[in-house]
Design an enzyme around this catalytic site. Structure first.
Site, short mmCIF file in Angstrom:
data_model
loop_
_atom_site.label_atom_id
_atom_site.label_comp_id
_atom_site.label_asym_id
_atom_site.label_seq_id
_atom_site.Cartn_x
_atom_site.Cartn_y
_atom_site.Cartn_z
N GLU A 45 0.86 -1.20 0.00
CA GLU A 45 0.00 0.00 0.00
C GLU A 45 0.89 1.23 0.00
O GLU A 45 1.86 1.29 0.76
CB GLU A 45 -0.89 0.03 1.25
CG GLU A 45 -1.78 1.27 1.28
CD GLU A 45 -2.55 1.42 2.58
OE1 GLU A 45 -3.59 0.77 2.73
OE2 GLU A 45 -2.09 2.20 3.46
N ARG B 114 -16.27 3.00 2.65
CA ARG B 114 -17.15 4.09 3.08
C ARG B 114 -16.29 5.31 3.43
O ARG B 114 -16.61 6.43 3.10
CB ARG B 114 -17.95 3.66 4.32
CG ARG B 114 -18.96 4.68 4.76
CD ARG B 114 -19.38 4.48 6.20
NE ARG B 114 -18.32 4.87 7.12
CZ ARG B 114 -18.37 4.71 8.42
NH1 ARG B 114 -19.42 4.16 8.98
NH2 ARG B 114 -17.37 5.10 9.19
N GLY B 115 -15.18 5.05 4.13
CA GLY B 115 -14.31 6.14 4.59
C GLY B 115 -14.67 6.55 6.00
O GLY B 115 -15.79 6.27 6.48
N TYR C 29 -12.12 -6.09 9.28
CA TYR C 29 -11.57 -5.71 10.59
C TYR C 29 -11.49 -6.92 11.51
O TYR C 29 -12.50 -7.26 12.17
CB TYR C 29 -12.44 -4.59 11.20
CG TYR C 29 -12.54 -3.41 10.25
CD1 TYR C 29 -11.61 -2.38 10.32
CD2 TYR C 29 -13.49 -3.39 9.23
CE1 TYR C 29 -11.65 -1.32 9.40
CE2 TYR C 29 -13.53 -2.35 8.30
CZ TYR C 29 -12.60 -1.32 8.40
OH TYR C 29 -12.61 -0.30 7.48
N LYS D 127 -22.06 -7.01 2.89
CA LYS D 127 -21.15 -6.30 1.98
C LYS D 127 -20.54 -7.25 0.95
O LYS D 127 -20.54 -6.97 -0.24
CB LYS D 127 -20.12 -5.62 2.87
CG LYS D 127 -18.79 -5.22 2.37
CD LYS D 127 -18.21 -4.19 3.37
CE LYS D 127 -16.76 -4.33 3.67
NZ LYS D 127 -16.21 -3.27 4.53
N GLN E 92 5.68 5.99 15.07
CA GLN E 92 4.70 4.90 14.90
C GLN E 92 4.56 4.13 16.22
O GLN E 92 3.46 3.82 16.65
CB GLN E 92 5.23 3.87 13.90
CG GLN E 92 5.17 4.18 12.46
CD GLN E 92 5.82 3.01 11.70
OE1 GLN E 92 6.96 2.65 11.95
NE2 GLN E 92 5.07 2.41 10.79
P1 FAD Z 1 -18.32 -0.19 6.07
O1 FAD Z 1 -18.10 -1.57 5.59
O2 FAD Z 1 -19.52 0.52 5.52
O3 FAD Z 1 -18.45 -0.30 7.65
C1 FAD Z 1 -18.42 0.84 8.50
C2 FAD Z 1 -19.24 0.56 9.76
O4 FAD Z 1 -20.63 0.46 9.40
C3 FAD Z 1 -18.91 -0.78 10.44
O5 FAD Z 1 -19.04 -0.60 11.82
C4 FAD Z 1 -19.93 -1.74 9.88
O6 FAD Z 1 -20.16 -2.83 10.75
C5 FAD Z 1 -21.14 -0.81 9.76
N1 FAD Z 1 -22.04 -1.21 8.67
C6 FAD Z 1 -21.69 -1.66 7.44
N2 FAD Z 1 -22.80 -1.91 6.73
C7 FAD Z 1 -23.87 -1.61 7.52
C8 FAD Z 1 -25.28 -1.63 7.35
N3 FAD Z 1 -25.80 -2.05 6.18
N4 FAD Z 1 -26.06 -1.22 8.36
C9 FAD Z 1 -25.52 -0.77 9.54
N5 FAD Z 1 -24.18 -0.72 9.76
C10 FAD Z 1 -23.38 -1.13 8.77
N6 FAD Z 1 -10.00 5.23 4.64
C11 FAD Z 1 -9.80 6.25 3.78
O7 FAD Z 1 -10.37 7.33 3.96
N7 FAD Z 1 -8.96 6.13 2.70
C12 FAD Z 1 -8.32 4.96 2.41
O8 FAD Z 1 -7.57 4.88 1.42
C13 FAD Z 1 -8.52 3.85 3.30
N8 FAD Z 1 -7.95 2.65 3.06
C14 FAD Z 1 -8.23 1.59 3.88
C15 FAD Z 1 -7.68 0.33 3.56
C16 FAD Z 1 -7.95 -0.77 4.39
C17 FAD Z 1 -7.38 -2.13 4.02
C18 FAD Z 1 -8.76 -0.62 5.55
C19 FAD Z 1 -9.02 -1.81 6.45
C20 FAD Z 1 -9.31 0.61 5.85
C21 FAD Z 1 -9.07 1.73 5.03
N9 FAD Z 1 -9.62 2.98 5.30
C22 FAD Z 1 -9.39 4.03 4.43
C23 FAD Z 1 -10.41 3.21 6.52
C24 FAD Z 1 -11.94 3.01 6.30
O9 FAD Z 1 -12.40 3.94 5.38
C25 FAD Z 1 -12.60 3.18 7.67
O10 FAD Z 1 -12.29 2.13 8.52
C26 FAD Z 1 -14.11 3.44 7.66
O11 FAD Z 1 -14.49 3.84 8.98
C27 FAD Z 1 -14.97 2.24 7.29
O12 FAD Z 1 -14.97 2.00 5.95
P2 FAD Z 1 -15.57 0.62 5.38
O13 FAD Z 1 -15.52 0.69 3.92
O14 FAD Z 1 -14.94 -0.53 6.05
O15 FAD Z 1 -17.09 0.78 5.87
#
Ligand code: FAD
Length: 288
Positions: A9, A100-101, A137, A157, A204
């Site tokens: 990454e 989602r972010g 996670y 998802k 870190q």
């Molecule tokens: P989701 O999968 O939507 O989950 C977020 C929360 O909502 C979780 O608690 C989940 O349980 C809950 N949820 C999901 N679906 C539902 C539903 N249908 N109803 C109710 N609750 C629900 N962030 C950045 O800004 N830029 C990046 O480049 C970036 N890269 C990343 C790379 C990796 C490998 C990882 C692990 C994370 C990265 N992140 C990045 C961080 C990420 O954006 C955050 O952790 C964010 O808070 C969650 O995004 P997600 O896509 O996992 O969300």
């Protein structure tokens, strides 16, 4: 035996001088023959996705390495997402890490992509050529009330059509194995790539010690506590710890290792040199 991937990454630089340095870093990373390089994307400013698009295109077209563009979509609408995906497609980048972010304090998310599952469904419907990865996670997402809720949401998802999952960093492999078991029980069969962050710098180490919500095994906190003020020893011990994690994960059949390089080629190179035969032998067996 199926092939275990090894990937990196990187993040787009925000200054001209850092951009030059990143070009050098990338030249070194490419020499390590990664299976892919993913490019992060901040959601702090809508325009910053452009930097990710540009860099993902550079990795794919100039360096000939498959690239994955991260796309956090909570603050974007459908039109903005379509524009970004069109640009990526024009560059031949059709791998996306759908996100989602993180929530930004004081800023209201848009309605189009409330959860990442909305984005995944949208991409499938409108951009069917994209391969979609998503985040997961092992120690549950910080906003989740419980492991059960988190796994249910992950199941939903992945059912929207996710080709692979990449984990949040973790330092305790046991937590990864428990998570993998929960996924199996929930019939989530998407390959899970482990995100590994080598801790090699004081900043870190202190951040992890003071703010991380990840499980920190005793052996790991002992390293951070003892060496955070001794750069050489911290680097040696941090690299050895990450290598130990990787050896165990590959031995236990992980789908891939995604190294959070922090744009540091030296660390990536050291780890690759120490572990490459694990990956290359897997490749040979796969090809035979
Ligand atoms: P989701 O999968 O939507 O989950 C977020 C929360 O909502 C979780 O608690 C989940 O349980 C809950 N949820 C999901 N679906 C539902 C539903 N249908 N109803 C109710 N609750 C629900 N962030 C950045 O800004 N830029 C990046 O480049 C970036 N890269 C990343 C790379 C990796 C490998 C990882 C692990 C994370 C990265 N992140 C990045 C961080 C990420 O954006 C955050 O952790 C964010 O808070 C969650 O995004 P997600 O896509 O996992 O969300």
């Amino acid at each position: 035996m199926s092939q275990t991937t090894f990937s990196f990454e990187i993040f787009p630089p925000n200054k001209e001088s850092a951009a030059e340095k990143l070009t050098e870093t990338l030249d070194e990373l490419v020499g390590l023959s990664p299976d892919f390089i993913s490019v992060t994307c901040t959601n702090k400013n809508d325009d910053l996705a452009r930097l990710t698009v540009k860099l993902a295109g550079y990795v794919k077209n100039r360096l000939n390495v498959p690239s994955i563009a991260h796309l956090p979509a909570a603050y974007l609408d459908k039109q903005q997402v379509s524009e970004i995906l069109n640009e990526l497609e024009t560059l031949g980048v059709t791998n996306l890490l759908a996100l989602r972010g993180d929530r930004i304090e004081g800023r209201k998310p848009r309605d189009d992509f409330r959860h990442v599952s909305d984005l995944i469904a949208y991409v499938h419907e409108n951009f069917p050529d994209f391969h979609i990865s998503a985040a997961c996670y092992p120690e549950i997402h910080p906003e989740s009330n419980s492991r059960v809720d988190d796994i249910k949401h992950l199941k939903y998802k992945t059912d929207q059509g996710v080709d692979s999952l990449i984990t949040q960093m973790f330092f305790d492999n046991e937590s990864f194995y428990r998570f993998r078991e929960c996924c199996e029980l929930a019939d989530i069969n998407t390959p899970i790539v482990a995100g590994i962050m080598p801790i090699v710098k004081r900043k870190q180490a202190l951040r992890i010690l003071n703010t991380s919500s990840a499980t920190l095994p005793k052996k790991f906190t002992a390293i951070l506590n003892k060496y955070h003020d001794d750069p050489e020893s911290l680097k040696a011990a941090g690299l050895a710890y990450a290598i130990d994690q990787i050896v165990d994960l590959v031995t236990q059949g992980v789908a891939g290792i995604h190294l959070y390089t922090m744009n540091d080629a030296e660390t990536a190179k050291y780890i690759w040199q120490a572990t490459r035969s694990l990956f290359e032998n897997g490749r040979k067996v796969h090809q035979a």
